[in-house]
Design a protein around this motif. Structure first.
Motif, PDB file in Angstrom:
ATOM      1  N   GLY A  56       8.116  14.573   2.492  1.00 31.28           N
ATOM      2  CA  GLY A  56       8.672  14.277   3.805  1.00 31.28           C
ATOM      3  C   GLY A  56       8.273  12.881   4.262  1.00 31.28           C
ATOM      4  N   ALA A  57       7.030  12.520   3.961  1.00 34.67           N
ATOM      5  CA  ALA A  57       6.529  11.219   4.383  1.00 34.67           C
ATOM      6  C   ALA A  57       7.292  10.080   3.719  1.00 34.67           C
ATOM      7  N   PHE A  58       7.831  10.345   2.537  1.00 34.20           N
ATOM      8  CA  PHE A  58       8.551   9.290   1.826  1.00 34.20           C
ATOM      9  C   PHE A  58      10.063   9.469   1.924  1.00 34.20           C
TER      10      PHE A  58
ATOM     11  N   SER B 259       0.572   7.403  -6.116  1.00 35.85           N
ATOM     12  CA  SER B 259      -0.484   8.417  -6.208  1.00 35.85           C
ATOM     13  C   SER B 259       0.038   9.775  -5.744  1.00 35.85           C
ATOM     14  N   PHE B 260       1.042   9.754  -4.880  1.00 37.94           N
ATOM     15  CA  PHE B 260       1.675  11.022  -4.465  1.00 37.94           C
ATOM     16  C   PHE B 260       2.282  11.726  -5.683  1.00 37.94           C
TER      17      PHE B 260
ATOM     18  N   SER C 247       2.150  21.254   0.081  1.00 44.96           N
ATOM     19  CA  SER C 247       1.655  19.880   0.033  1.00 44.96           C
ATOM     20  C   SER C 247       2.687  18.944  -0.561  1.00 44.96           C
TER      21      SER C 247
ATOM     22  N   ARG D  87     -10.085   7.581  -8.952  1.00 45.26           N
ATOM     23  CA  ARG D  87      -8.884   7.190  -9.682  1.00 45.26           C
ATOM     24  C   ARG D  87      -9.003   5.739 -10.118  1.00 45.26           C
TER      25      ARG D  87
ATOM     26  N   ILE E 109       0.515   4.407  -2.452  1.00 46.63           N
ATOM     27  CA  ILE E 109       0.334   5.786  -2.024  1.00 46.63           C
ATOM     28  C   ILE E 109       1.423   6.660  -2.638  1.00 46.63           C
TER      29      ILE E 109
ATOM     30  N   LYS F  64       5.860  19.314  -0.330  1.00 47.49           N
ATOM     31  CA  LYS F  64       6.849  19.128   0.738  1.00 47.49           C
ATOM     32  C   LYS F  64       6.337  18.125   1.768  1.00 47.49           C
ATOM     33  N   GLY F  65       5.071  18.278   2.147  1.00 44.91           N
ATOM     34  CA  GLY F  65       4.502  17.395   3.165  1.00 44.91           C
ATOM     35  C   GLY F  65       4.569  15.940   2.748  1.00 44.91           C
ATOM     36  N   GLY F  66       4.137  15.675   1.515  1.00 45.61           N
ATOM     37  CA  GLY F  66       4.145  14.299   1.026  1.00 45.61           C
ATOM     38  C   GLY F  66       5.560  13.765   0.887  1.00 45.61           C
TER      39      GLY F  66
ATOM     40  N   PRO G  21       0.819  -1.229   0.000  1.00 46.31           N
ATOM     41  CA  PRO G  21       0.000   0.000   0.000  1.00 46.31           C
ATOM     42  C   PRO G  21       0.848   1.272   0.000  1.00 46.31           C
ATOM     43  N   MET G  22       2.015   1.215   0.635  1.00 49.67           N
ATOM     44  CA  MET G  22       2.849   2.413   0.644  1.00 49.67           C
ATOM     45  C   MET G  22       3.326   2.749  -0.764  1.00 49.67           C
TER      46      MET G  22
ATOM     47  N   ILE H  25       1.417  11.420  -8.768  1.00 49.14           N
ATOM     48  CA  ILE H  25       0.341  11.950  -9.612  1.00 49.14           C
ATOM     49  C   ILE H  25      -0.168  13.248  -9.015  1.00 49.14           C
ATOM     50  N   GLU H  26      -0.334  13.235  -7.699  1.00 44.83           N
ATOM     51  CA  GLU H  26      -0.806  14.443  -7.034  1.00 44.83           C
ATOM     52  C   GLU H  26       0.199  15.578  -7.212  1.00 44.83           C
TER      53      GLU H  26
END
Lengths: 121, 746
Positions: free
Chosen positions: B55-57, B11-12, B49, B352, B8, B51-53, B4-5, B14-15
């Motif tokens: 950071g998560a990865f 999709s990150f 946003s 999506r 995500i 940057k936020g995403g 799932p990561m 794509i976003e």
């Protein structure tokens, strides 16, 4: 009984991550795109805890929290603010707006869950 | 994509593209001076946003860059920095860099660190970066609720909490302090008194105490402080306090972390009791005095102490909550509706879907179309009267099939906006390379076209834009001398036009220098020296392989890729490209593409008992000929006279090798096609069978490219028919001479 969570974030990635992190922990997760949408969702559900981003279109996190605190049914619902900033100023701002706590992005799953348990059991 | 990561993350990215798109939009508005307050907010949020995403990865390069970018934008947003032209240009370059960083992160490629660092430095010139990471880390540490894994940073936690200052106490109540049996374990004595604000913020003592219990066994004592008189009654106040002794080896900071959200909203005191010192229990009791529970307490049950921090112990807390009207800051709330009114309407909700699933659906619909055609044919063969229920049902079925097909195609369609945005970057980069100031104007960005076409148009469009900047537009001095504005303009326009999509690239430059083009073509032996060419034919020469007019090969567009490649790329999409040029006023390249790449409207014909399909949009006119209509000309060719224009004739049967040249008979059908603007060619066929939609089945994978053949299809009776590419056919038949010969003849 599983805790229900409303997560409000304009970033799809962040919503996906919160959703994944919390669902695997057995939370009942609801998602909203921004503050306005969050308020709409609150018309239908009464979550045990709300997580919200700050920087969002239409209605930002501060406005959202204000509105949530004005509603009779969510006046005391715990709200966690998701933020990339860690400045004391932002903390104060979040608290002034009526947030219960805050989570710094990027977050680890266990930390998110722990923060939720701290405000919602 | 079972992880799932991973999903995500995909999709990150794509976003990210979408966010980058809105960033570019906003920056463009700023550049055009058409921005409002919300514009910079939109740009800021996009970068924020990303940057936020990122950071998560753990995409550090992306985070660092986005952070500095966002910092400067935040300064603009708060009004401490105003956006002037140089800053806006910097933003645009940063936006390009951001796009590169996103792509590199996605593809795992190396980042152009030098450019990134350079831009970060430029950004820092506006707002200095908040310096070294270590400082941030210390600040960062306590925020992440890092309970179990106390890192070195946690020692740096501020410990300057206000000393506990509780109201008057009755010291004789000492005995009510939680009693712990003799223990070797280290303990923490926690004294906690909630203030009214604690409840207002939505904090709940029960959960905090529960979290404390995670540290170790707890002894909890609740103290109630009821109002002494009616005057003392304050509904906003808090009357509960707790004394908790936790058996734990954790330092007091662990408790402060649990109470992080409550700090400042409660009185909290934590004292460590070292292990194997049972006597110290008493010390704690004296050091940390405990409030007395008065006998007049309204609800005696609330004063109970409990060994476990479970529901009964903290039950009073929720009970007291609803009575407190939470004082809420008003100004921001009042702002909300006004804000909502000024923001654009919400985009429609989206789902999506995996591209593979859509491909499958497209294929299935293709099968459905074929199946429907077969059914129609069978029914027709049964001679069922046209007004019978079967015929009526069939008509409806056909209509539905067509609707389904169009709807499915619409799923694949996307606005050309993303493509156009990429071009604005090309304009920026290429105009900087040749030192021209160029403005890109776009129109019809919301025109939708098949996703595949969008991807495959990027290359040819890039090339056309570079050409326009490099060769099309004059330099500043020439422009001024000609009374034009110093800034050149390139227009990118998309529109739907009679079932096709039209994309135009036009410049307001010098136009094509036809003399130069012609002499160059002669020099290169591309046309005979004595060739007489019309203006449009000269323009067509640009598409000949190996043609390049730039006398000096510039480092921009003269890289050996000519317009012929552009034409090939467009043609492979089922499209056509034409040129229109006015000397001194500019040049327009027009690309015309089919709406969809999966189905086409075709004319089913037969030649020498072979069934073939010719794309309907290629056919200008159909004629039934008599023997006299054909006029032989030199070289064994024939021409047809159509409205006083001589049109070269091509016998399809001969051309495809189905038969030897045969004398033409009356009733032979001629299909007039127009391979290029203003040029006609007649294709001779035996009969026209039908006009219908056919599903394109590619053959390239199995057979490679077959000259003159675009693809194949399955007809209603199950027969396979080739779909011809008439333009390619004409070119293969005679080369470009045919066209030229034709003109000479006329």
């Amino acid at each position: 009984m599983s805790l229900s969570v409303l997560a409000v974030d304009d970033s799809r990635t962040m919503r996906d991550m919160i959703n994944l992190a919390l669902r695997t922990e057995g939370f009942d997760v609801h998602l909203a795109d921004d503050g306005e949408h969050g308020l709409e969702v609150l018309d239908d559900i009464d979550p045990d805890v709300i997580i919200t981003d700050i920087n969002m279109p239409r209605l930002d996190g501060f406005g959202f929290i204000d509105a949530v605190r004005l509603r009779e049914d969510t006046r005391t619902t715990p709200i966690l603010v998701l933020t990339t900033e860690s400045s004391a100023e932002l903390k104060t701002k979040a608290r002034t707006a009526g947030a219960t706590g805050w989570i710094v992005k990027p977050f680890a799953q266990d930390k998110l869950v722990r923060a939720l348990k701290m405000v919602a059991g | 994509m079972s992880d799932p990561m991973q999903e995500i993350m995909a999709s990150f990215f794509i976003e990210c593209e979408e966010l980058h798109e809105s960033l570019v939009d906003a920056l463009q508005l700023l550049a055009d001076g058409e921005s409002d307050i919300e514009t910079i907010n939109v740009a800021f949020r996009a970068v924020h946003s990303i940057k936020g995403g990122a950071g998560a990865f753990g995409l550090d390069a992306l985070v660092d860059f986005a952070h500095q970018f966002e910092t400067v934008m935040d300064a603009c947003r708060s009004g401490t920095l105003s956006i002037d032209t140089p800053l806006n240009e910097l933003f645009l370059r940063c936006s390009d860099m951001l796009s590169d960083l996103i792509r590199c992160s996605r593809d795992g490629e190396d980042v152009d660190a030098a450019t990134s660092t350079g831009l970060i430095a430029e950004l820092s010139g506006y707002v200095p970066s908040e310096d070294e990471g270590e400082v941030e880390e210390i600040e960062f540490q306590p925020m992440v609720l890092d309970l179990g894994e106390l890192g070195p940073g946690s020692d740096a936690l501020p410990m300057d909490l206000p000393p506990l200052d509780l109201p008057s106490l009755d010291d004789s109540d000492e005995t009510e302090a939680p009693e712990l049996g003799p223990s070797d374990k280290a303990r923490l004595a926690v004294e906690f008194r909630a203030e009214g604000e604690l409840y207002e913020s939505g904090n709940e003592p029960l959960f905090l105490i529960k979290a404390l219990a995670d540290l170790g066994r707890c002894e909890t004592k609740l103290t109630l402080d009821p109002p002494k008189s009616i005057d003392d009654l304050n509904t906003l106040g808090s009357r509960l306090s707790w004394n908790i002794v936790v058996e734990t080896d954790m330092p007091p900071t662990a408790v402060h972390e649990i109470f992080e959200f409550a700090e400042g909203l409660c009185k909290l005191n934590v004292v460590a009791i070292p292990g194997s010192a049972a006597a110290l229990t008493k010390d704690v009791s004296t050091e940390v005095p405990v409030e007395a529970a008065e006998s007049s307490a309204p609800a005696p049950a609330e004063a109970q102490s409990s060994n476990t921090p479970d529901a009964p112990a903290a039950a009073p807390a929720p009970a007291s909550k609803p009575e407190e009207p939470a004082p809420i800051p008003k100004p921001a709330a009042a702002k909300a509706p006004e804000k909502a009114a000024t923001t654009p309407p919400k985009t429609s909700p989206t789902v999506r879907v995996d591209l593979e699933r859509i491909e499958r659906l497209v294929n299935l619909v293709g099968e459905l179309v074929i199946n429907q055609a077969m059914l129609s044919q069978s029914i027709a063969e049964e001679n069922i009267p046209p007004n019978s229920p079967v015929s009526a049902g069939l008509d409806e079925f056909m209509q539905l099939t067509r609707n389904i097909q169009e709807s499915v195609m619409m799923i694949r369609a996307q606005p050309v906006k993303s493509l156009f945005q990429r071009m604005s970057r090309i304009v920026r980069e290429s105009s900087a390379a040749v030192d021209k100031t160029v403005k890109l104007v776009t129109d019809g960005e919301n025109t939708e076209i098949d996703k595949t076409a969008i991807e495959r148009l990027a290359d040819p469009l890039t090339h056309m834009i570079r050409n326009a900047v490099d060769h099309g537009l004059e330099d500043a001095e020439t422009r001024i001398a000609q009374g034009k504005s110093k800034q050149g303009e390139i227009k990118l326009r998309a529109a739907h036009k009679s079932g096709r999509v039209l994309i135009e690239v036009s410049d307001d430059g010098a136009g094509i220098n036809r003399e130069k083009v012609k002499s160059k073509a002669m020099e290169k032996g591309l046309i005979p020296d004595e060739a007489i060419l019309s203006d449009s034919e000269i323009d067509q020469l640009l598409f000949l392989p190996g043609f390049s007019t730039a006398t000096e090969v510039s480092n921009l567009s003269g890289r050996g890729v000519g317009m012929d490649v552009v034409k090939t790329q467009i043609t492979s999409l089922g499209g056509r490209v034409t040129i229109e040029s006015t000397p001194g006023a500019g040049t327009t390249f027009a690309i015309s593409l089919p709406l969809t790449l999966a189905v086409l409207d075709g004319m089913v014909i037969t030649v020498a008992q072979e069934t073939l399909v010719i794309p309907l949009n290629a056919i200008v006119e159909t004629l039934s000929l008599s023997v006299d209509d054909l006029k032989p000309v030199a070289g064994g060719q024939s021409v047809l006279c159509v409205r006083e224009q001589f049109v070269p004739v091509l016998d399809l049967g001969v051309e495809l090798g189905y038969r030897e040249e045969a004398p033409m008979q009356d009733g032979t059908i001629a299909l007039l096609i127009s391979p290029e603007e203003g040029v006609l060619v007649a294709l001779l066929v035996d009969t026209i069978e039908d006009q219908r939609q056919v599903v394109i089945k590619g053959m390239q994978e199995s057979y490679g490219r077959v000259p003159g053949v675009a693809a194949a299809t399955i007809l209603g009776d199950g027969q396979i028919a080739l779909i011809l590419d008439p333009n390619d056919l004409v070119q293969n038949a005679t080369g470009d001479d045919l066209v030229i010969t034709q003109k000479k003849a006329s």
